[in-house]
Scaffold this active site. Structure first.
Site, mmCIF file in Angstrom:
data_model
loop_
_atom_site.group_PDB
_atom_site.id
_atom_site.type_symbol
_atom_site.label_atom_id
_atom_site.label_comp_id
_atom_site.label_asym_id
_atom_site.label_seq_id
_atom_site.Cartn_x
_atom_site.Cartn_y
_atom_site.Cartn_z
ATOM 1 N N TYR A 1 2.596 -18.960 -22.311
ATOM 2 C CA TYR A 1 4.047 -18.959 -22.078
ATOM 3 C C TYR A 1 4.396 -17.998 -20.922
ATOM 4 C CZ TYR A 1 9.023 -18.301 -23.423
ATOM 5 O OH TYR A 1 10.389 -18.215 -23.444
ATOM 6 N N ALA B 1 2.561 -17.015 -18.483
ATOM 7 C CA ALA B 1 2.105 -17.533 -17.187
ATOM 8 C C ALA B 1 3.076 -18.583 -16.674
ATOM 9 C CB ALA B 1 0.704 -18.123 -17.331
ATOM 10 N N ALA B 2 3.489 -19.504 -17.566
ATOM 11 C CA ALA B 2 4.397 -20.570 -17.128
ATOM 12 C C ALA B 2 5.756 -19.984 -16.737
ATOM 13 C CB ALA B 2 4.566 -21.583 -18.248
ATOM 14 N N LYS B 3 6.228 -18.999 -17.498
ATOM 15 C CA LYS B 3 7.556 -18.447 -17.240
ATOM 16 C C LYS B 3 7.603 -17.682 -15.918
ATOM 17 C CE LYS B 3 10.403 -19.764 -20.398
ATOM 18 N NZ LYS B 3 11.251 -20.925 -20.017
ATOM 19 N N ARG C 1 15.981 -20.722 -32.448
ATOM 20 C CA ARG C 1 14.818 -20.948 -33.313
ATOM 21 C C ARG C 1 13.539 -20.417 -32.656
ATOM 22 N NH1 ARG C 1 13.417 -27.385 -32.742
ATOM 23 N NH2 ARG C 1 13.057 -27.277 -30.506
ATOM 24 N N LYS D 1 29.448 1.196 14.189
ATOM 25 C CA LYS D 1 29.825 0.187 15.188
ATOM 26 C C LYS D 1 30.245 -1.116 14.524
ATOM 27 C CE LYS D 1 28.742 2.600 18.932
ATOM 28 N NZ LYS D 1 29.715 2.994 19.943
ATOM 29 N N PHE E 1 18.241 -0.788 26.375
ATOM 30 C CA PHE E 1 17.438 -2.016 26.272
ATOM 31 C C PHE E 1 18.356 -3.182 25.920
ATOM 32 C CE2 PHE E 1 14.666 1.477 24.932
ATOM 33 C CZ PHE E 1 13.668 1.348 25.879
ATOM 34 N N GLN F 1 22.786 -25.905 66.130
ATOM 35 C CA GLN F 1 23.318 -25.600 67.471
ATOM 36 C C GLN F 1 24.743 -25.035 67.377
ATOM 37 O OE1 GLN F 1 22.659 -28.985 69.890
ATOM 38 N NE2 GLN F 1 22.581 -27.784 71.780
HETATM 39 P P1 NAD Z 1 15.617 -23.720 -28.509
HETATM 40 O O1 NAD Z 1 14.349 -24.105 -29.176
HETATM 41 O O2 NAD Z 1 16.788 -23.422 -29.343
HETATM 42 O O3 NAD Z 1 15.990 -24.790 -27.434
HETATM 43 C C1 NAD Z 1 15.056 -25.442 -26.668
HETATM 44 C C2 NAD Z 1 15.358 -26.922 -26.650
HETATM 45 O O4 NAD Z 1 14.475 -27.564 -25.747
HETATM 46 C C3 NAD Z 1 15.161 -27.600 -27.987
HETATM 47 O O5 NAD Z 1 16.346 -28.219 -28.410
HETATM 48 C C4 NAD Z 1 14.041 -28.593 -27.762
HETATM 49 O O6 NAD Z 1 14.171 -29.800 -28.482
HETATM 50 C C5 NAD Z 1 14.157 -28.834 -26.286
HETATM 51 N N1 NAD Z 1 12.923 -29.343 -25.716
HETATM 52 C C6 NAD Z 1 11.661 -28.926 -25.970
HETATM 53 N N2 NAD Z 1 10.778 -29.639 -25.241
HETATM 54 C C7 NAD Z 1 11.496 -30.515 -24.497
HETATM 55 C C8 NAD Z 1 11.138 -31.494 -23.538
HETATM 56 N N3 NAD Z 1 9.853 -31.731 -23.202
HETATM 57 N N4 NAD Z 1 12.114 -32.211 -22.960
HETATM 58 C C9 NAD Z 1 13.422 -32.018 -23.289
HETATM 59 N N5 NAD Z 1 13.793 -31.093 -24.199
HETATM 60 C C10 NAD Z 1 12.851 -30.342 -24.806
HETATM 61 O O7 NAD Z 1 15.265 -22.432 -27.659
HETATM 62 P P2 NAD Z 1 16.169 -21.433 -26.784
HETATM 63 O O8 NAD Z 1 15.919 -20.080 -27.271
HETATM 64 O O9 NAD Z 1 17.534 -21.892 -26.659
HETATM 65 O O10 NAD Z 1 15.418 -21.529 -25.403
HETATM 66 C C11 NAD Z 1 15.931 -22.103 -24.242
HETATM 67 C C12 NAD Z 1 15.106 -21.654 -23.079
HETATM 68 O O11 NAD Z 1 15.240 -20.256 -22.908
HETATM 69 C C13 NAD Z 1 13.621 -21.910 -23.211
HETATM 70 O O12 NAD Z 1 13.094 -22.282 -21.967
HETATM 71 C C14 NAD Z 1 13.071 -20.566 -23.604
HETATM 72 O O13 NAD Z 1 11.716 -20.420 -23.253
HETATM 73 C C15 NAD Z 1 13.979 -19.664 -22.847
HETATM 74 N N6 NAD Z 1 14.042 -18.296 -23.330
HETATM 75 C C16 NAD Z 1 14.710 -18.022 -24.492
HETATM 76 C C17 NAD Z 1 14.788 -16.707 -24.899
HETATM 77 C C18 NAD Z 1 15.558 -16.368 -26.124
HETATM 78 O O14 NAD Z 1 15.678 -15.164 -26.410
HETATM 79 N N7 NAD Z 1 16.071 -17.340 -26.839
HETATM 80 C C19 NAD Z 1 14.177 -15.695 -24.187
HETATM 81 C C20 NAD Z 1 13.512 -15.998 -23.009
HETATM 82 C C21 NAD Z 1 13.472 -17.302 -22.600
#
Ligand code: NAD
Length: 716
Positions: free
Chosen positions: A163, A165-167, A198, A417, A545, A686
């Protein structure tokens, strides 16, 4: 405060069936946006699929009078998500990449599937949805994108390697989209949220969980997506109704090699480690150009130890014969001019420093200190925005040819200036206890103005325009292609002057010449013209300059003498650009010899005619030689002789100046404009002669023989 609405905007919010995405979708819709509520309806770990999540949010929006449509595609099929927006609303303006899942495992237990699924939903999903919207954004010249990162990516978090790494990958993606989208009014920012959902219910402490409402983040994300917000490429953190910005800072670091010692060992790394890691002077760098410039700055600050300017001894500067000779060569002194030998040969009876050399101790001290940046009321001025504006140098003592000198600097004033600030730095260079030179550098700091400071200062040594007449003398000299490469070795190692990549990043086609190298050429021209190349007659100079010079271009120094002051300006012959203005050299005494009269005049309209004659003679030398005479053209302007041309048709040579061998058979005196008119047949030769516009002395008959030669070219 005017309310911010999203009327006529279409917003796509991914993962909007719950948590943060739901809050964003509700807020956008409540402010007039048409919303695509995308949600696959999967479980927390990406399992399963159901439309209920998106449907319930759409129903909520509609119940509140808003407009929304559900989309059940996975973000991995980004083009389908965007198609839903286009099919239903005909456009898309905002993409909030929010969909997310978790598959937390300690690093050792992460499976390929755990890794791939996380990357697919977060990183690839954001890429696919955004890429599908990108051409639409570009076409309509408008787009707002949000990437959702996480503190787990920024700081790391146990059990979240996939997670994290992706973030953090999303931050990199956003950084580049911000750059690529800028010119199309596409902004891309990152949100780092912390909210109850959740995803966080078993991660966050229960008391805190209650406080972390997703609704507290939504206004921040919505503002970032509004047309009135010009944030782009920012990382914005938000939680519990708080918002802030996050950015990287970099330590000042430590250069491990010097130009004296280009290699270094592991032990050198160890020895310098704590200094390199010291964050007390850390700075934020806004972009890759600034990061490169800062690196370049480090090289300049730390790498110039053979100039004596390194570490704590940065105000010390070593002088020896080699360095003096190197400088003289770099500013064009040549053994082909006997008078220059005193600059180039250490055993010459008058071996002397070219006086321009003595700018270097002061300059290196200023460059290796933070005196300019520290004087600015605004912190964080990038080194690339500090430009060398003006320079004054005065010799007040005996200039040494070897030893170590010391420079003291002080800020005389800081001027406001508007578009920038000017920092005036005074310096004095000492040989032992004796002050040998004094100087003043003015640095123009772009974007650091408007702080309510004074516009002018009595302490500033001002540039002075030259007299309003034709110059008394002009010297043209082609700079060496290697001039900057040589000049660097005198101390100013900035790679801008040698590295094409760095020059291009700074906005130049190729590495540019040091401004003070150009000044070195011009000051030498003044000494050649008015001091018989005797550096000891130099007292001071002042320059401003205005444009850079490329190595290999021809410098033209125009000079006007008023007593012991020689005003000058420097131009590039090939482009006509003025590169040094408001300049003068004060001499202790003017010394001219027979050979230092008018060396060369500025370019005239008639130059093109003579160029054509040169070409014609080259094309058919036999025809030219058949004339068998030497002609001297004296070209005048405002009644004054400004240039001479010799047509030596005995030898088949045409050049500027008096005949090199033999005497002119015929001397023709004509003004620059009449010469052009005659050449183009507007004025009969001329008639010009009869009206006294063309004066001919010597063998008049010989001029008749010029006619067949010039038949194909302009008529003379
Ligand atoms: P959440 O689980 O309540 O909401 C995420 C939603 O994404 C879900 O409804 C789920 O069904 C949907 N989803 C999952 N895979 C999907 C896909 N392939 N295509 C379409 N929809 C998809 O979670 P959240 O806390 O509201 O998180 C939202 C974003 O914020 C996420 O990217 C999460 O990583 C990021 N985030 C949240 C927190 C936090 O404190 N809640 C912190 C950092 C980052």
């Amino acid at each position: 405060m005017a309310s911010l609405d999203f009327k006529d905007r279409v917003a796509v919010v991914t993962g909007a069936g719950a948590g943060l995405g739901r809050s964003y979708a509700l807020l956008f819709a409540s402010r007039g946006a048409k919303v695509v509520v995308n949600d696959l309806g999967s479980g927390r770990h990406g399992e399963g699929q159901q439309s209920a999540a998106a449907d319930s949010v759409v129903a909520e929006i509609r119940k509140n009078g808003g407009i929304a449509v559900a989309d059940y595609n996975s973000v991995v099929d980004g083009e389908k998500v965007i198609k839903t927006a286009l099919d239903n609303f005909g456009r898309v303006d905002i993409v909030v990449n929010n969909a997310g899942i978790l598959r937390d495992r300690s690093f050792a237990r992460i499976s390929d599937q755990d890794w791939d699924l996380i990357h697919a939903v977060h990183l690839k999903g954001s890429f696919k949805v955004t890429q599908a919207a990108w051409p639409i954004f570009r076409k309509q010249n408008y787009g707002r994108i949000i990437m959702t990162s996480s503190n787990a990516g920024i700081y790391g978090n146990f059990g979240q390697a996939n997670y994290s790494a992706a973030k953090l990958g999303l931050v990199g993606l956003a950084n580049t989209l911000a750059i690529e989208g800028q010119k199309y009014n596409i902004h891309c920012n990152v949100i780092v949220p912390t909210a109850a959902s959740r995803l966080t219910e078993d991660i966050l402490p229960p008391d805190l969980f209650k406080e972390l409402k997703p609704e507290y983040i939504a206004p921040v994300v919505a503002y970032l997506c509004h047309e009135s917000c010009d944030a782009n490429g920012e990382i914005i953190e938000s939680a519990i109704g708080w918002v802030g910005k996050l950015h990287y800072i970099r330590s000042q670091g430590k250069l491990l090699r010097t130009s004296n010692s280009p290699t270094f060992t592991i032990e050198d790394v160890q020895a310098n480690w704590s200094q390199a890691m010291d964050m007390s002077k850390a700075k934020h760098l806004d972009n890759i150009q600034e990061a490169t410039a800062a690196l370049v700055d480090s090289i300049n600050n730390n790498g110039s130890s053979d100039s004596g300017a390194s570490g704590d001894d940065s105000n010390l500067f070593k002088i020896d014969n080699n360095k003096l000779i190197l400088y003289s060569l770099a500013v064009g002194a040549t053994v082909t001019k006997p008078a220059h030998l005193s600059y180039l040969y250490e055993n010459h009876e008058n071996f002397q420093p070219a006086p321009g050399f003595f700018i270097l101790p002061g300059l290196m001290t200023i460059m290796t200190s933070s005196v300019t940046a520290d004087a600015l009321p605004h912190a964080d001025v990038s080194p690339t925005n500090i430009l060398h504006g003006e320079q004054y140098l005065e010799v007040v003592g005996k200039l040494p040819t070897e030893g170590q000198v010391r420079t003291e600097v002080s800020v005389a004033d800081v001027l406001d200036k508007g578009s920038g600030a000017v920092v005036i730095v005074d310096f004095s260079t000492y040989n032992g206890d004796e002050v040998i030179v004094k100087g003043q550098m003015m640095a123009f700091c772009v974007g650091a103005g408007n702080f309510g400071g004074p516009r002018n200062s009595a302490k500033a040594i001002a540039p002075v325009p030259p007299p309003k007449r034709q110059p008394d003398a002009v010297i043209e000299e082609k700079t060496s292609e290697d001039a900057a490469a040589l000049y660097r070795l005198c101390g100013d190692l900035n790679p801008l002057h040698i590295d094409s990549n760095i020059a291009q990043m700074a906005g130049y086609k190729k590495p540019i010449l040091h401004g003070l190298c150009t000044v070195g050429y011009s000051v030498r021209h003044v000494l050649d013209q008015y001091a018989d190349s005797d550096g000891s007659l130099f007292k001071s100079y002042k320059v401003r300059f205005s444009k850079p010079v490329l190595p290999g271009q021809t410098l033209r120094t125009l000079m006007w003498r008023e007593g012991n002051r020689i005003y000058f300006s420097t131009q590039i012959k090939e482009t006509g650009a003025e590169v040094v203005t408001g300049a003068y050299v004060d001499l202790k005494e003017v010394k001219m010899t027979a050979s230092t009269k008018l060396v060369s005049a500025p370019s005239l309209e008639s130059d093109a005619i003579f160029q054509k004659i040169i070409d014609g003679v080259k094309e058919d030398p036999a025809k030219a030689k058949s004339v068998n005479g030497i002609f001297l053209y004296e070209i005048t302007k405002d009644g004054k002789k400004v240039k001479e041309w010799t047509l030596d048709l005995k030898k088949g040579e045409v050049y500027e100046g008096q005949p090199k061998g033999g005497k002119a058979d015929t001397t023709l005196t004509v003004s620059d404009s009449d010469m052009v008119d005659i050449a183009f047949g507007k004025l009969q030769a001329q008639a010009a002669y009869m009206r006294g516009k063309l004066k001919i002395k010597g063998n008049i008959m010989l001029t008749q023989k010029l006619v067949p030669l010039l038949k194909s070219g302009p008529k003379l």
